[in-house]
Design a protein around this motif. Structure first.
Motif, short mmCIF file in Angstrom:
data_model
loop_
_atom_site.label_atom_id
_atom_site.label_comp_id
_atom_site.label_asym_id
_atom_site.label_seq_id
_atom_site.Cartn_x
_atom_site.Cartn_y
_atom_site.Cartn_z
N ARG A 74 0.78 -1.52 -0.01
CA ARG A 74 0.06 -0.08 0.12
C ARG A 74 0.99 1.35 0.00
O ARG A 74 0.59 2.37 -0.60
CB ARG A 74 -0.94 0.14 1.13
N ASN A 108 3.77 0.97 -4.41
CA ASN A 108 3.09 0.55 -5.24
C ASN A 108 3.75 -0.15 -6.41
O ASN A 108 2.90 -1.13 -7.11
CB ASN A 108 2.19 1.78 -5.65
N GLY A 113 -3.13 3.29 -0.88
CA GLY A 113 -2.85 1.97 -1.94
C GLY A 113 -3.36 1.66 -3.13
O GLY A 113 -4.25 2.78 -3.54
N LEU A 114 -3.14 0.91 -3.91
CA LEU A 114 -3.53 0.69 -5.22
C LEU A 114 -5.12 0.30 -5.06
O LEU A 114 -5.17 -0.59 -4.31
CB LEU A 114 -2.78 -0.13 -6.07
N LEU A 121 -4.11 -1.90 -10.15
CA LEU A 121 -3.03 -2.82 -10.40
C LEU A 121 -3.25 -3.72 -11.69
O LEU A 121 -2.21 -3.99 -12.42
CB LEU A 121 -3.35 -3.87 -9.35
#
Ligand code: SF4
Lengths: 627, 76
Positions: free
Chosen positions: A450, A453, A597-598, A603
């Motif tokens: 998170r 990345n 976070g992604l 992602l």
């Protein structure tokens, strides 16, 4: 009395190696433990130039000599020990080698590197790699000395802790300087994240290679060599050696002072370490794990690897309330601190150091051990585990230590934990799956995805499941003159890069760095040295005797990345597996990385962009016939 | 009072156990520029915590910010 030596074999390196004019021996030792047959694959310049050694050689043999879809614990899987082109040379930090095979934890590639002395010793004994197939009928070990190989009985070693087994081997062979690669009870009991230990305190830790070794009834590989690993062209390396020897004290001051344990506090404070199975932003009592309070009480000496002046390793000796800890097992590194400490909400350094010692004695990966114990602690906390006489509890050091022993022996809940958190979650059901922090079934290292990345992308894409060593750590690319940033600039990347997010430039940077890390892990050298391209090229050129350009470094790294992808696809993985489990997307409400976070979507886009940059299709399939 | 508004504090942590350094800098420039302006060089990569939040090294310092620089070393 039973005959101790079951088979013998001998073979010797190419003349130029014997003359000290080559860094490769030209010999890959093949051992079939089912039949006891041994032979040598003679390899030439072309082979080393293409694959270097280490991970490159591991993939070469896995792709060419294992059937697709083989069970990782079946006799057909290979266990490969592979030093690299640079292992054992005069280059400081070259005492490393790789160990590989198909992983019993993930079903994907297992490729772990260990420091110390064993890899250099194997080359000095005349072999560039050992490829082990089959399964011995009874426990055996290999004894390799200057070209001579014996398969020896190991019945009396089976069940022994790593240090005890090592002592017996050294005593019965009459040489206390023998280097050993060996498994403990965890590998024998096929714990899916058992490690292969080297000289007892250096692990090829990840992905369960110790279980592969155990499945072959192979307790140890003992080596002793007196040959010299030479260089084809010494002068090319002069400048790099000067740069290291005159600068290492400054460049690697952090490693000299406290080694990786020095980062425990800072990584915690900057949100880099996952706490309480990814749910908390701070650990109460973290100061107790901080280097400046921990060192005086626990660290009695420092240790090093082959020809390395840095001595970043710690030796922990402790006699006190709660535990005695023996120095022969070394001491915990940063990852181990994170996994056995904050991840399990434990702030007691005695518990962490003792659990680390037990992991080395039983032969267990500390990252997956910590990850699985923390996951189990949360299952217990949520009441998902029934009918066990013991379950671990967050914050309770004694329950961590008890868990490690139970995992190694597969006792009670330990038998479930020995399967790793992902298999355990499948058994328990949906509620447990929500608590998983894995990629391709392998527990995440202690670099929080998170916060980092690109590292998250790397965890999702790694051919071994989550790993931080063949990856890009965003914080290093965010700093103006780190080794990472300097390498990226040479590749035309506009570095430093933003700390957060997955910009196009960052995905490109990730691609370049992964290629370089594959070269590091194939050559095989220490990643703590801040090598830039000119050093890497000089070292490879000096060892091989051919001129290696930056372009060639990338060609090799890319080749290995493609082979790794082909292996993954061949073993049945798809783009659906190029992701992270639920906990990587869990948002913290407070602390340094609150809300960071992604998203799964980001992602996914990152994965697709990486495929595109590599010239692969949207399922991550490389075009045929590229090499 | 006015003076205070345009300044921020950067605290540079060194290796564990070594003395930290606290520096007053002018706001309106990035953390790196602020350090350069007072002649402080860093021996190793750091991560910046700005008022307790992990931040980019190119973060532009605002008046009253409290920035802590935490050394980052390779994992393993
Ligand atoms: S820096 Fe540390 S890990 Fe790397 S070779 Fe030296 S002692 Fe080993």
């Amino acid at each position: 009395m039973m005959e101790k030596v079951l088979q013998t074999f001998e073979s010797f390196p190419v003349q130029k190696f014997l003359d000290g004019k080559s860094a490769w021996t030209g010999q890959v030792l093949k051992v079939d433990l089912s039949s006891g047959e041994m032979r040598v694959d003679r390899q030439g310049e072309d082979f080393y130039r293409r694959y270097l050694g280490g991970r490159g050689v591991i993939l070469y043999y896995l792709l060419n000599e294992t059937p697709p879809g083989v069970d990782a614990l079946a006799a057909e899987n290979l266990l490969i020990f592979a030093p690299g082109l640079l292992t054992g040379t005069v280059l400081p930090g070259s005492g490393r080698h790789a160990v590989g095979g198909k992983s019993p934890l993930t079903g994907a590639l297992a490729s772990g590197e260990a420091g110390g002395f064993w890899g250099a010793e194997l080359k000095r004994a005349g072999y560039d790699a050992i490829v082990i197939s089959g399964k011995a009928q009874t426990p055996v070990y290999l004894w390799i000395r200057d070209g001579k190989v014996e398969i020896r009985d190991a019945s009396h070693l089976w069940g022994k802790l790593t240090a005890d087994a090592q002592d017996i081997i050294r005593a019965e062979l009459g040489d206390k300087n023998i280097r050993t690669a060996l498994i403990g009870p965890a590998g024998e009991n096929l714990v899916r994240f058992a490690s292969v230990m080297h000289d007892v305190n250096r692990a090829a830790g990840r992905s369960g290679l110790g279980a592969v070794m155990g499945s072959k009834n192979l307790k140890a590989v003992a080596v002793r060599g007196s040959m010299n690993v030479g260089l084809a062209n010494k002068e090319v390396l002069d400048e790099t050696l000067k740069w290291i020897l005159s600068g290492y004290k400054t460049m690697m001051g952090w490693a000299i002072k406290y080694g990786t344990p020095g980062s425990v506090r800072y990584n915690h404070d900057s949100g880099g370490t996952a706490i309480n199975n990814y749910r908390d932003s701070a650990l109460e009592g973290i100061e107790q794990l901080e280097a400046k309070s921990y060192f005086p009480k626990f660290v009695t000496a420092r240790d090093t690897c082959y020809r390395c002046p840095v001595r970043c390793k710690t030796v922990v000796n402790y006699r006190g309330e709660g535990a005695n800890i023996e120095g022969k097992y070394g001491g915990p590194e940063y990852e181990t601190f994170g996994a056995l400490g904050p991840l399990c909400r434990i702030n007691d350094p005695v518990a962490v150091a003792k659990a680390n010692e037990l992991c080395a004695a039983y032969g267990l990966d500390t990252i997956s051990s910590g990850g699985t114990v923390a996951f189990t602690m949360e299952c217990a906390e949520k009441g998902l585990l029934h009918g066990f006489d013991f379950v671990p509890e967050f914050g309770n050091g004694a329950s961590l230590i008890e868990s490690i022993t139970r995992i190694a022996r597969r006792e009670g809940i330990g038998d479930w934990m020995a399967e790793g958190s992902a298999r355990m979650a499948q058994k328990i059901g949906k509620n447990a799956i929500e608590m998983l922090a894995v990629a391709k079934g392998q527990e995440l290292p202690l670099h929080d995805p998170r916060m980092k990345n690109a590292t998250a992308l790397g965890y999702a894409l790694s051919p071994t499941g989550a790993d931080h060593m063949h990856n890009l750590l965003d914080n290093f690319a965010n700093f103006p003159d780190s080794d990472v940033t300097n390498r990226l600039k040479e590749m035309g990347i506009d570095a430093p890069l933003p700390l957060f997010g997955l910009s196009d430039e960052k995905i490109k940077a990730y691609m370049y760095e992964v290629a370089v890390k594959h070269v590091f892990d194939s050559a095989v050298i220490c990643q703590f040295y801040p090598y830039e391209y000119r050093h890497l090229c000089a070292a490879l050129s000096a060892a091989g005797g051919w001129e290696v350009s930056i372009q060639e470094v990338h060609q090799i790294g890319r080749r290995i990345a493609i082979m790794a992808r082909q292996y993954l696809l061949r073993e049945g993985f798809t783009v659906q597996d190029d992701t992270l489990s639920a906990r990587a997307f869990y948002r913290l409400k407070d602390g340094p990385i609150a809300g960071r976070g992604l998203t799964i979507q980001e992602l996914k886009q990152g994965v697709q962009r990486y495929f595109e940059l590599m010239g692969w299709d949207d399922r991550g399939v490389p075009p045929p016939n590229i090499s | 009072m006015k003076e205070k508004q345009i300044k921020a504090i950067i605290q540079v942590e060194r290796l564990p156990g070594e003395p930290r350094q606290s520096i007053e800098v002018v706001a309106g420039v990035t953390i790196l520029e602020a350090l350069a302006s007072v002649g402080v060089s860093l021996q190793q990569p750091v991560v910046a915590l700005v008022n307790g939040k992990t931040s980019d090294m190119n973060y532009v310092v605002r008046p009253g910010d409290y920035v802590v620089l935490l050394p980052q070393i390779a994992g393993g």
